[in-house]
Design an enzyme around this catalytic site. Structure first.
Site, PDB file in Angstrom:
ATOM      1  N   ASP A 249       0.810  -1.224   0.000  1.00 49.17           N
ATOM      2  CA  ASP A 249       0.000   0.000   0.000  1.00 49.17           C
ATOM      3  C   ASP A 249       0.842   1.271   0.000  1.00 49.17           C
ATOM      4  O   ASP A 249       0.349   2.339   0.362  1.00 49.17           O
ATOM      5  CB  ASP A 249      -0.910   0.020   1.239  1.00 49.17           C
ATOM      6  N   LYS A 252      -0.268   4.716  -1.089  1.00 47.92           N
ATOM      7  CA  LYS A 252      -1.165   5.580  -0.313  1.00 47.92           C
ATOM      8  C   LYS A 252      -0.455   6.863   0.139  1.00 47.92           C
ATOM      9  O   LYS A 252      -1.103   7.798   0.611  1.00 47.92           O
ATOM     10  CB  LYS A 252      -1.716   4.827   0.909  1.00 47.92           C
ATOM     11  N   HIS A 277      -3.793   4.350  -5.656  1.00 47.43           N
ATOM     12  CA  HIS A 277      -2.643   3.944  -4.848  1.00 47.43           C
ATOM     13  C   HIS A 277      -1.930   2.714  -5.427  1.00 47.43           C
ATOM     14  O   HIS A 277      -0.761   2.482  -5.145  1.00 47.43           O
ATOM     15  CB  HIS A 277      -3.036   3.707  -3.376  1.00 47.43           C
TER      16      HIS A 277
HETATM   17  P1  C2E Z   1     -10.775  -1.934  -1.461  1.00 48.30           P
HETATM   18  O1  C2E Z   1     -12.237  -2.015  -1.240  1.00 48.30           O
HETATM   19  O2  C2E Z   1     -10.313  -1.834  -2.878  1.00 48.30           O
HETATM   20  O3  C2E Z   1     -10.211  -0.695  -0.625  1.00 48.30           O
HETATM   21  C1  C2E Z   1      -8.867  -0.288  -0.727  1.00 48.30           C
HETATM   22  C2  C2E Z   1      -8.536   0.667   0.360  1.00 48.30           C
HETATM   23  O4  C2E Z   1      -9.371   1.819   0.229  1.00 48.30           O
HETATM   24  C3  C2E Z   1      -8.826   0.144   1.770  1.00 48.30           C
HETATM   25  O5  C2E Z   1      -7.735  -0.602   2.246  1.00 48.30           O
HETATM   26  C4  C2E Z   1      -9.017   1.458   2.525  1.00 48.30           C
HETATM   27  O6  C2E Z   1      -7.762   2.058   2.826  1.00 48.30           O
HETATM   28  C5  C2E Z   1      -9.707   2.326   1.502  1.00 48.30           C
HETATM   29  N1  C2E Z   1     -11.178   2.257   1.642  1.00 48.30           N
HETATM   30  C6  C2E Z   1     -12.023   1.427   0.993  1.00 48.30           C
HETATM   31  N2  C2E Z   1     -13.293   1.696   1.329  1.00 48.30           N
HETATM   32  C7  C2E Z   1     -13.255   2.702   2.231  1.00 48.30           C
HETATM   33  C8  C2E Z   1     -14.255   3.436   2.957  1.00 48.30           C
HETATM   34  O7  C2E Z   1     -15.459   3.192   2.847  1.00 48.30           O
HETATM   35  N3  C2E Z   1     -13.836   4.436   3.795  1.00 48.30           N
HETATM   36  C9  C2E Z   1     -12.513   4.725   3.942  1.00 48.30           C
HETATM   37  N4  C2E Z   1     -12.182   5.713   4.768  1.00 48.30           N
HETATM   38  N5  C2E Z   1     -11.545   4.065   3.278  1.00 48.30           N
HETATM   39  C10 C2E Z   1     -11.908   3.061   2.427  1.00 48.30           C
HETATM   40  P2  C2E Z   1      -7.982  -1.686   3.385  1.00 48.30           P
HETATM   41  O8  C2E Z   1      -8.777  -1.102   4.494  1.00 48.30           O
HETATM   42  O9  C2E Z   1      -6.644  -2.250   3.751  1.00 48.30           O
HETATM   43  O10 C2E Z   1      -8.831  -2.834   2.735  1.00 48.30           O
HETATM   44  C11 C2E Z   1      -8.261  -3.720   1.807  1.00 48.30           C
HETATM   45  C12 C2E Z   1      -9.320  -4.509   1.096  1.00 48.30           C
HETATM   46  O11 C2E Z   1     -10.010  -5.339   2.042  1.00 48.30           O
HETATM   47  C13 C2E Z   1     -10.419  -3.665   0.454  1.00 48.30           C
HETATM   48  O12 C2E Z   1     -10.039  -3.210  -0.841  1.00 48.30           O
HETATM   49  C14 C2E Z   1     -11.556  -4.685   0.354  1.00 48.30           C
HETATM   50  O13 C2E Z   1     -11.341  -5.581  -0.724  1.00 48.30           O
HETATM   51  C15 C2E Z   1     -11.385  -5.472   1.648  1.00 48.30           C
HETATM   52  N6  C2E Z   1     -12.265  -4.895   2.695  1.00 48.30           N
HETATM   53  C16 C2E Z   1     -11.935  -4.028   3.676  1.00 48.30           C
HETATM   54  N7  C2E Z   1     -12.986  -3.746   4.453  1.00 48.30           N
HETATM   55  C17 C2E Z   1     -14.035  -4.432   3.945  1.00 48.30           C
HETATM   56  C18 C2E Z   1     -15.417  -4.558   4.322  1.00 48.30           C
HETATM   57  O14 C2E Z   1     -15.892  -3.952   5.291  1.00 48.30           O
HETATM   58  N8  C2E Z   1     -16.188  -5.383   3.549  1.00 48.30           N
HETATM   59  C19 C2E Z   1     -15.679  -6.062   2.471  1.00 48.30           C
HETATM   60  N9  C2E Z   1     -16.497  -6.863   1.763  1.00 48.30           N
HETATM   61  N10 C2E Z   1     -14.378  -5.964   2.084  1.00 48.30           N
HETATM   62  C20 C2E Z   1     -13.584  -5.162   2.814  1.00 48.30           C
HETATM   63  C1  SIN Z   2      -4.102  -0.097   5.402  1.00 48.44           C
HETATM   64  O1  SIN Z   2      -4.697  -0.520   4.436  1.00 48.44           O
HETATM   65  O2  SIN Z   2      -3.050  -0.597   5.743  1.00 48.44           O
HETATM   66  C2  SIN Z   2      -4.596   1.033   6.261  1.00 48.44           C
HETATM   67  C3  SIN Z   2      -6.049   1.359   6.014  1.00 48.44           C
HETATM   68  C4  SIN Z   2      -6.519   2.356   7.051  1.00 48.44           C
HETATM   69  O3  SIN Z   2      -5.737   3.197   7.486  1.00 48.44           O
HETATM   70  O4  SIN Z   2      -7.700   2.294   7.433  1.00 48.44           O
HETATM   71 FE    FE Z   3      -4.367  -1.539  -1.165  1.00 46.86          FE
HETATM   72 FE    FE Z   4      -3.590  -3.000   2.949  1.00 50.29          FE
END
Ligand code: C2E
Ligand code: SIN
Ligand code: FE
Ligand code: FE
Ligand code: SIN
Length: 415
Positions: A249, A252, A277
C-alpha cells in the site's frame, strides 16, 4: 554426524547464506537450522533482545516436528522474559557468557538461574543438554541469545555438548549477530518508509504490514510446495515476497489524508482517487532492476485485481495511466486482469490483505467476527480470489492465527 570436511563446508556456506538473506525472520530460521545440523542438536531457539527483555523469537524441534507430521508447522507462542539471572537465557544475555548444561533437570545448586519446565510440560518434551550463548555485535552489545538443545550421537542418544562446542557456537552466534544488526537496520529503514507512506494515521502501526507480509509468505509456501516448487527456489522468493508485501500500500503516500483517514464510507469519486494507490505505488519502483523492486512494483500494482476480472486498476500502463493497447473496454477504460493474468504474488497479497482488513478495525469499519471472515473468503473463491490460493489459505489458517498474535494492533489510547 558430520565429517570434518562437511563441517568446514557448512561453516563456509553459513557465512555466504547470511550475506544473501536480508530478511530477519528468514535469516533466523536459516541460521538455526544450520547450527543445529552442525552440532547435531534436536532442538534450538533464538531469543532477540527488545529493550530490557528477551523475546523468544524462533524455535525448531525435530522431535516435536516429527510428532506433528510432515509439512505441518510448529506453532509457537511469543513470550518475553526479563534479562535477569533467574532464567538461563536471561543470565547469558546479562553476563555475556556461555552456559553449557549437561542436564537441565540436574542443575548445580550454586548457580542463580533455573530451568523453566513449562515448555517441556506443555509439549511433552524432555530437554536435557543445553548450550546457550550470547549473540553480541562488534561493539559488544548483546542483540540476542542462541540456544541449542539435546545434542545427539550417531545412534540418536542424547549427549552433553562438549567444551569445544562452546567456542565454536560463539563463532556462529557472532556472525549471526552481525547479520542481525544489518537486517534490523534494513527492516527499520523499510518500516520508516512504510510509516511515512501508509501509516500517517496515528491509529495505525506497522502491525498490519507485518501481518500481511507474514501471511503472504505462509500462503506462498503452502501453494509452492503443492505445486512442487524446489525448496531453494521457495526460500529465495520468500525473502523478496515478504519485503514486497510490506510495501503493498506504499502508493497511499500520494492519497490525501481527507480520503485516507475518512471515518466513513468513501464516495464514488473518493474511491476512484483511492484506487490510484495501486499504480502510484508501482511507480515508486520505476527504475528498479533488482528482483525485489520488480516484485514490489508487481504487488503494489496487482493487489486489488480480482480473479473474475472485476478488480482494479486492470491492464494499465502505470506511468501514462492509459490502457494497454488491445485491453480497452468500450468506455475506454482498461479491462480488469483476470485469472493467471494477475501475477501470483498479486493474487496472494490480495487475499492476505483482505483477510487482515476484515479481521481489523479500520477508521470506517469494525472488525468482523472470525466465522464471518472465513465465510466471506470461502464464498469469494473463484470470484475475488484464486481458488488454489484460498485452498492454501485454509491449509495454513492455524499458523496465520498465531502470526496475528505476534503482531497485535496497538491500542490507540495507549499512544
Ligand atoms: P478496497 O475495497 O479496494 O479498498 C482499498 C482501500 O481503500 C482500503 O484498504 C481502505 O484504505 C480504503 N477504503 C475502501 N473503502 C473505504 C471506505 O469506505 N472508507 C474509507 N475511509 N476508506 C476506504 P484496506 O482497508 O486495507 O482494505 C483492503 C481490502 O479489504 C479492500 O479493498 C476490500 O477488498 C477489503 N475490505 C476491507 N474492508 C471491507 C469490508 O468492510 N467489507 C468487504 N467486503 N471488504 C472489505
Ligand atoms: C491499510 O490498508 O493498511 C490502512 C487502512 C486504514 O488506514 O484504514
Ligand atoms: Fe491496497
Ligand atoms: Fe492493505
Ligand atoms: C531458559 O533459557 O531459561 C528457558 C529455556 C526453555 O524454557 O526452553
Amino acid at each position: 554426524m558430520l565429517s570434518e570436511k562437511e563441517k568446514i563446508d557448512l561453516i563456509t556456506r553459513i557465512s555466504i547464506d547470511i550475506n544473501e538473506v536480508k530478511d530477519l525472520d528468514l535469516l533466523l530460521e536459516r541460521i538455526l537450522t544450520k547450527v543445529r545440523r552442525f552440532f547435531n542438536a534436536d532442538a534450538g531457539s533464538i531469543y532477540i533482545k527488545e529493550g530490557d527483555e528477551l523475546k523468544f523469537s524462533y524455535t525448531q524441534n525435530d522431535t516435536l516436528q516429527q510428532r506433528l507430521g510432515h509439512g505441518k508447522k510448529l506453532i509457537y507462542n511469543t513470550f518475553s522474559m526479563p534479562i535477569s539471572n533467574s532464567s538461563i537465557a536471561g543470565y547469558v544475555a546479562r553476563n555475556k557468557e556461555a552456559v553449557n548444561i549437561p542436564d537441565v533437570y540436574h542443575i548445580n545448586r550454586r548457580v542463580p538461574y533455573n530451568f523453566d519446565r513449562n515448555f517441556d510440560n506443555m509439549s511433552d518434551y524432555r530437554t536435557c543438554s543445553m548450550l546457550t550463548v550470547p549473540m553480541t555485535n562488534q561493539d559488544g552489545d548483546v542483540l540476542g541469545v542462541m540456544q541449542i538443545i539435546n545434542a545427539q550421537d550417531d545412534e540418536g542418544v542424547i549427549i552433553p555438548f562438549s567444551p569445544s562446542d562452546e567456542s565454536l557456537i560463539m563463532h556462529f552466534a557472532t556472525s549471526a549477530a552481525l547479520a542481525l544488526d544489518r537486517a534490523q537496520m534494513t527492516r527499520s529503514i523499510i518500516l520508516r518508509m512504510i510509516n511515512m507512506a501508509e501509516l500517517r494515521d496515528p491509529h495505525e502501526t506497522g502491525a498490519h504490514v507485518n501481518r500481511v507480509a507474514t501471511y503472504s509468505v505462509e500462503i506462498f509456501e503452502d501453494w509452492a510446495k503443492a505445486k512442487g516448487v524446489k525448496a531453494e527456489d521457495i526460500d529465495r522468493q520468500k525473502d523478496v515476497l515478504r519485503m514486497a508485501a510490506m510495501l503493498h500500500d506504499v502508493g497511499k503516500i500520494a492519497i490525501s489524508d481527507l480520503i485516507l483517514k475518512k471515518p466513513a464510507r468513501l464516495t464514488d469519486d473518493e474511491f476512484e482517487t483511492m484506487k490510484r494507490h495501486t499504480f502510484l505505488g508501482a511507480r515508486l519502483f520505476k527504475d528498479g532492476h533488482s528482483e525485489f523492486e520488480k516484485v514490489a512494483a508487481q504487488v503494489a500494482l496487482n493487489h486489488h485485481e480480482k480473479w473474475d476480472g472485476t478488480g482494479y486498476p486492470g491492464h494499465i500502463d502505470p506511468y501514462t495511466e492509459e490502457p494497454i493497447p488491445g485491453f480497452e473496454t468500450k468506455n475506454g477504460s482498461p479491462r480488469g486482469k483476470k485469472g493467471d493474468e494477475i501475477p501470483l504474488f498479486g493474487r496472494i497479497v490480495a487475499l492476505a490483505d483482505v483477510y487482515d482488513a476484515l479481521c481489523s478495525r479500520r477508521s470506517y469499519k469494525d472488525p468482523w467476527p472470525e466465522d464471518r471472515v472465513l465465510e466471506e473468503i470461502d464464498g469469494s473463491s473463484g470470484r475475488h480470489f484464486d481458488p488454489d490460493i484460498v485452498g492454501s489459505f485454509f491449509n495454513c489458517l492455524d499458523v496465520l492465527k498465531s502470526i496475528s498474535r505476534r503482531y497485535p494492533d496497538r491500542d490507540p489510547e495507549e499512544g
